[in-house]
Design a protein around this motif. Structure first.
Motif, mmCIF file in Angstrom:
data_model
loop_
_atom_site.group_PDB
_atom_site.id
_atom_site.type_symbol
_atom_site.label_atom_id
_atom_site.label_comp_id
_atom_site.label_asym_id
_atom_site.label_seq_id
_atom_site.Cartn_x
_atom_site.Cartn_y
_atom_site.Cartn_z
ATOM 1 N N ALA A 666 0.830 -1.206 0.000
ATOM 2 C CA ALA A 666 0.000 0.000 0.000
ATOM 3 C C ALA A 666 0.864 1.255 0.000
ATOM 4 N N ARG A 667 1.984 1.215 0.754
ATOM 5 C CA ARG A 667 2.892 2.371 0.731
ATOM 6 C C ARG A 667 3.499 2.557 -0.657
ATOM 7 N N ARG A 668 3.783 1.456 -1.313
ATOM 8 C CA ARG A 668 4.252 1.566 -2.695
ATOM 9 C C ARG A 668 3.167 2.175 -3.566
ATOM 10 N N GLY A 669 1.916 1.741 -3.340
ATOM 11 C CA GLY A 669 0.819 2.305 -4.109
ATOM 12 C C GLY A 669 0.688 3.797 -3.907
ATOM 13 N N LEU A 670 0.886 4.249 -2.665
ATOM 14 C CA LEU A 670 0.814 5.688 -2.399
ATOM 15 C C LEU A 670 1.963 6.426 -3.083
ATOM 16 N N ALA A 671 3.153 5.818 -3.081
ATOM 17 C CA ALA A 671 4.289 6.438 -3.766
ATOM 18 C C ALA A 671 4.012 6.533 -5.253
ATOM 19 N N ALA A 686 9.592 8.347 -0.335
ATOM 20 C CA ALA A 686 8.997 7.110 0.180
ATOM 21 C C ALA A 686 9.843 5.885 -0.123
ATOM 22 N N VAL A 687 10.733 5.970 -1.110
ATOM 23 C CA VAL A 687 11.477 4.782 -1.556
ATOM 24 C C VAL A 687 12.250 4.111 -0.418
ATOM 25 N N PRO A 688 12.992 4.854 0.418
ATOM 26 C CA PRO A 688 13.771 4.171 1.477
ATOM 27 C C PRO A 688 12.906 3.407 2.479
ATOM 28 N N THR A 689 11.613 3.714 2.531
ATOM 29 C CA THR A 689 10.743 3.043 3.508
ATOM 30 C C THR A 689 10.096 1.774 2.952
ATOM 31 N N LEU A 690 10.302 1.518 1.661
ATOM 32 C CA LEU A 690 9.549 0.447 1.021
ATOM 33 C C LEU A 690 10.187 -0.930 1.183
#
Length: 896
Positions: A666-671, A686-690
């Motif tokens: 979902a975080r990837r989807g938001l990015a 957001a990339v480092p958090t994925l």
């Protein structure tokens, strides 16, 4: 013939209808055997035929195979009888065309134990039959056999062994006498009367010495070129198998009036050869070294001798050694005057739907017309699953109903027959019956599954059951065993047997089977991912959970996450329930099956249909929280594909906030939604958090290439592909490769060709429709500026994307067309393309595509300017894309 008699006695008017031959008469199979015998006799009559030629391909066998319990053994007994006397041959089989004397020898391999004595039994049975038929010694073979017997069974008389082994008959005493006669014949021929009565080893030594010296009498007596070498070898089981060569030699030397052609019928082959390759090697050696005998083999499975991969396990393998073993044999087809499937190997038992209908149509005839109507035949055929026994029972049922004065109707046959199950259960132990009912819940199974589903702690009942002919064995399947479909249905429909199960017992067995499937999947997963096993377990488990309303999903939740983790979308939907209707969403299992089906089928359905299906699942409130997050996530993805980014963002945010297993996705989807909206700094942050679960490298590549940073994008996509390979994630590897091909299609058409070839290779079998279309768009971008039908290809791809409910892909197409027209300098077409892009991105999503089209052609952006937030500013991005355009022009106009 029993069914013919039943028909005959079913009416006072025996002439009211005619009955055609019953299926058990096997006229078709007789035609095959008769043709094989004729061909074999012609081969023996050929002057070039030589039993000592060990390199010539073999065609001295016919194989019948099929599911157990459909009359293969009956066929073999009928063949034996028909070849023994003319009176035993059914009239409809017709008189044979040959005149030579045949000797049928039927050997039931099921009576053998899995020891070396198996092959001894076969050899002794053949030799005993020849002893009675010929009434004379076969000197070369008999001397060798006596030498083997005295070495392997010291002090044990052969006649006593024969009696104890169940081989005793009216010829049992003749073989030892003929073996002694052979020794006397050898001693006399060698002019060594002192050898009479000597041990076999002494006689053999003298014979070998004479053969080595090429003494005339010895050559005439036992002149096979390999005789001396065979007699000098250690007389063990291996040597015994090679003695078949001596038997072939002796038979070939018989006077014409005494000659006989053995027809060896080896029944129930699967009880030995399929399970013990060592014994199969010995039996194959017998067939090869005895080319003047015809072998008819029956078993459940096809012989695999035509497979070269068995070289080393068997002596002779491959299509050259056994021509026709894997393909129709024209000579047999011609002789049989029918289309014979399988060449040397012929399937019997299960019939095709067409054959079932034809059999029923001719089974009962009145005034030249089928007595059983087409509508009734259709129901019987569907219910039979090709099992001849079901057809015979249906005919009996038809006659019973007709005897009451009522005309049978299709509904009379829309069920299984208690008689079929009664025959199946009649010789099973109570434990075997319990296992049978348990495994009837499974499409396929192995011993562990069968044992656990039955609730046993020991495998013996399951082992005994799989040895029964009602269970089909496929050694190459994931689970090697399955019940015949007609028998399986009969077990489920059982309402008559004394020990039939109550609904509660079926429910308990289903729960055990579900747990057993989970245990198998988890055990295999602990050793490494197995996609095939995962999908197979899910397919069976979802059906079980749905049909028996099992509310505890248990391991199915973990399996569902494993299924979706790799983006390989094999179909999972279980078939309709027992009543043939869609059960709807009544249980958690129903909801899970619909959830996974909707996710997989979105590759073949419009995304709006995906949203409707997932919404129905969510509205049912049947799923646990984790699976609810899965449904929310994939619905949000469908919203994104349909340009409903507001709904997509809401769904993705809810899943991300829940912090469950789909939170990284979902975080990837938001990015990605931030990137789609042109907010590249937020997407990059957001990339480092994925991490791997959020596919960080793929997200990074998708950020770089719109900036014209193609090298950086290629590096990111290569890293994404490598990471997917490390995790054995075939679906993610394909997605990364498609994006790598897309990036190279802008900057390096030559490399793009190679990357696209690999992309299509990795996509094969994955059913990723969006990525397949994106790869085709990448191919169009690679060809931009050339005369390779760019515009027409773009229109076709646009239609496909629209049909699939993937409108976002049309932006990629228009960007490719913008590159094409900019390279060719067609300003009018470029302006029209940019205009379409502006309309497609007017809502803000993918607005940077319109910017890129302007940058490539070095055109100013329209006022009020772009809303895109570039990472390093608009001028740098404009320069990079304009440079890429210049490079493409140079490439297109470069001399070839």
């Amino acid at each position: 013939m029993a069914d013919d008699l039943r028909a005959l006695f079913s009416s006072n008017d025996a002439s009211s209808f005619d009955t055609d031959e019953a299926f058990t008469n096997r006229g078709h199979q007789w035609a095959i055997v008769a043709a094989a015998i004729e061909e074999h006799l012609q081969r023996l009559a050929d002057p070039a035929f030589d039993v000592e030629d060990l390199e010539r391909p073999r065609a001295n066998l016919v194989v019948f195979h099929g599911v157990g319990g459909v009359g293969k053994s009956t066929l073999m007994r009928k063949l034996e009888a028909a070849l023994t006397t003319d009176d035993a041959r059914p009239p409809q089989w017709g008189a044979p065309a040959w005149t030579r004397r045949l000797l049928p020898i039927r050997i039931d391999l099921a009576r053998s134990a899995s020891t070396g004595a198996d092959f001894e039994r076969v050899i002794l049975t053949i030799r005993l039959a020849l002893a009675g038929e010929l009434g004379r010694a076969l000197p070369s073979f008999d001397v060798a056999l006596r030498q083997y017997w005295e070495h392997t069974h010291p002090g044990e008389p052969l006649d006593e062994y024969i009696r104890r082994g169940g081989l005793a008959g009216r010829f049992s005493a003749m073989l030892p006498q003929q073996m002694q006669s052979a020794v006397s014949e050898v001693a006399g021929a060698l002019e060594l009367p002192g050898l009479v009565g000597s041990a076999a080893g002494q006689v053999t030594a003298a014979l070998v010495k004479a053969l080595r010296a090429r003494r005339e009498h010895a050559v005439a007596l036992a002149g096979a070129s390999r005789t001396a070498a065979l007699l000098e070898a250690t007389p063990d089981l291996e040597a015994l198998s090679y003695y078949s060569h001596l038997l072939a030699w002796d038979l070939s030397r018989l006077p014409a009036k005494k000659s006989v052609v053995p027809v060896v019928l080896l029944d129930t082959w699967e009880d030995t050869a399929d399970r013990h390759r060592d014994l199969e090697r010995l039996l194959q050696r017998l067939v090869w070294l005895l080319p003047n005998a015809l072998f008819v083999i029956s078993g459940r499975n096809r012989l695999q001798w035509g497979d070269p991969a068995l070289h080393g396990q068997l002596d002779w393998t491959g299509p050259f050694a056994w021509p026709g073993i894997d393909a129709p044999t024209p000579s047999l087809v011609a002789h049989a005057r029918t289309t014979v499937p399988g060449g040397r190997q012929h399937l019997i038992g299960d019939l095709s739907a067409e054959d079932c209908d034809a059999h029923l149509a001719r089974r009962l005839v009145k005034d030249g017309q089928p007595l059983i109507g087409a509508d009734v035949r259709a129901v019987i055929t569907a219910r039979s699953h090709g099992l001849p026994l079901h057809l015979d029972l249906a005919v009996s049922r038809f006659l019973e109903i007709r005897r009451t004065g009522r005309t049978p109707v299709p509904a009379d046959f829309d069920h299984t027959f208690p008689g079929l199950l009664a025959r199946v259960l009649s010789d099973l132990t109570p434990e075997e019956r319990h296992v049978l009912r348990s495994v009837s819940l499974l499409d396929a199974f192995n011993l562990d599954l069968a044992t656990q589903a039955a609730g046993f702690t020991h495998q013996a009942p399951a082992r005994r059951l799989v040895d029964r002919p009602l269970v089909t064995h496929n050694p190459y399947a994931l689970w090697p065993h399955h019940l015949h479909a007609a028998i399986r249905t009969a077990v489920h429909d059982d309402t008559h047997s004394e020990d039939r199960w109550a609904p509660a017992e079926w429910h308990q067995a289903a729960a055990r089977a579900l747990a057993a499937l989970g245990d198998q999947w988890r055990s295999a997963a602990s050793l490494g991912p197995s996609r095939m096993l995962l999908v197979a377990c899910l397919r069976q488990a979802l059906r079980l959970a749905r049909d028996y309303r099992l509310t505890d999903l248990g391991w199915l939740t973990d399996a569902a996450f494993a299924y979706t983790s790799d983006s390989v979308w094999e179909p999972l939907a279980p078939p309709p329930g027992p009543d043939g209707n869609d059960p709807g969403l009544d249980t958690p299992a129903d909801a899970l099956a619909e959830l996974l089906t909707a996710i997989a089928r979105r590759q073949r359905e419009h995304r709006s249909r995906t949203i409707d299906r997932l919404t129905a699942v969510l509205d049912s409130h049947l799923l646990p929280a984790e699976l609810t997050q899965m449904a929310l996530y994939y619905r949000a993805k469908a919203y994104k594909d349909l340009d409903r980014t507001g709904d997509a963002r809401t769904g993705m945010q809810e899943v991300a906030d829940a912090g469950g297993r789909f939170a990284p996705q979902a975080r990837r989807g938001l990015a990605n939604l931030a990137r789609i909206g042109g907010d590249f700094p937020t997407a990059l942050a957001a990339v480092p958090t994925l991490g791997w679960k959020g596919r960080h490298y793929r997200v990074l590549g998708d950020i770089h290439w719109p900036h014209g940073n193609i090298d950086e994008a290629i590096t990111a996509f290569e890293a994404a592909r490598a990471e997917a390979e490390q995790h054995d994630a075939a679906g993610e590897r394909a997605m990364a490769q498609v994006r790598l091909a897309l990036a190279t299609s802008f900057s390096d058409p030559v490399r793009a060709d190679d990357e696209l070839a690999l992309a299509h290779q990795l996509l094969d079998g994955l059913d990723q429709r969006a990525n397949t279309l994106l790869a085709q768009i990448a191919a169009l971008i690679k060809d931009a500026g050339t005369d390779r039908d760019i515009v027409d290809r773009a229109h076709a791809l646009q239609a496909e994307a629209t049909t699939a409910g993937l409108p976002y892909l049309t932006r990629y197409l228009e960007l490719g067309l913008a590159l094409h027209h900019a390279v060719r300098g067609t300003t009018v077409e470029l302006a029209a393309t940019i205009g379409r892009l502006h309309e497609l991105t007017g809502g803000g999503d993918f607005g940077f595509f319109t910017d890129i089209a302007h940058f490539m052609a070095d055109l100013p952006l329209p006022e009020p300017g772009s809303r895109t937030r570039w990472l390093d500013g608009e001028p740098a991005v404009r320069e990079r894309w304009h440079t890429l355009l210049a490079a493409r022009r140079a490439y297109v106009h470069a001399p070839s």
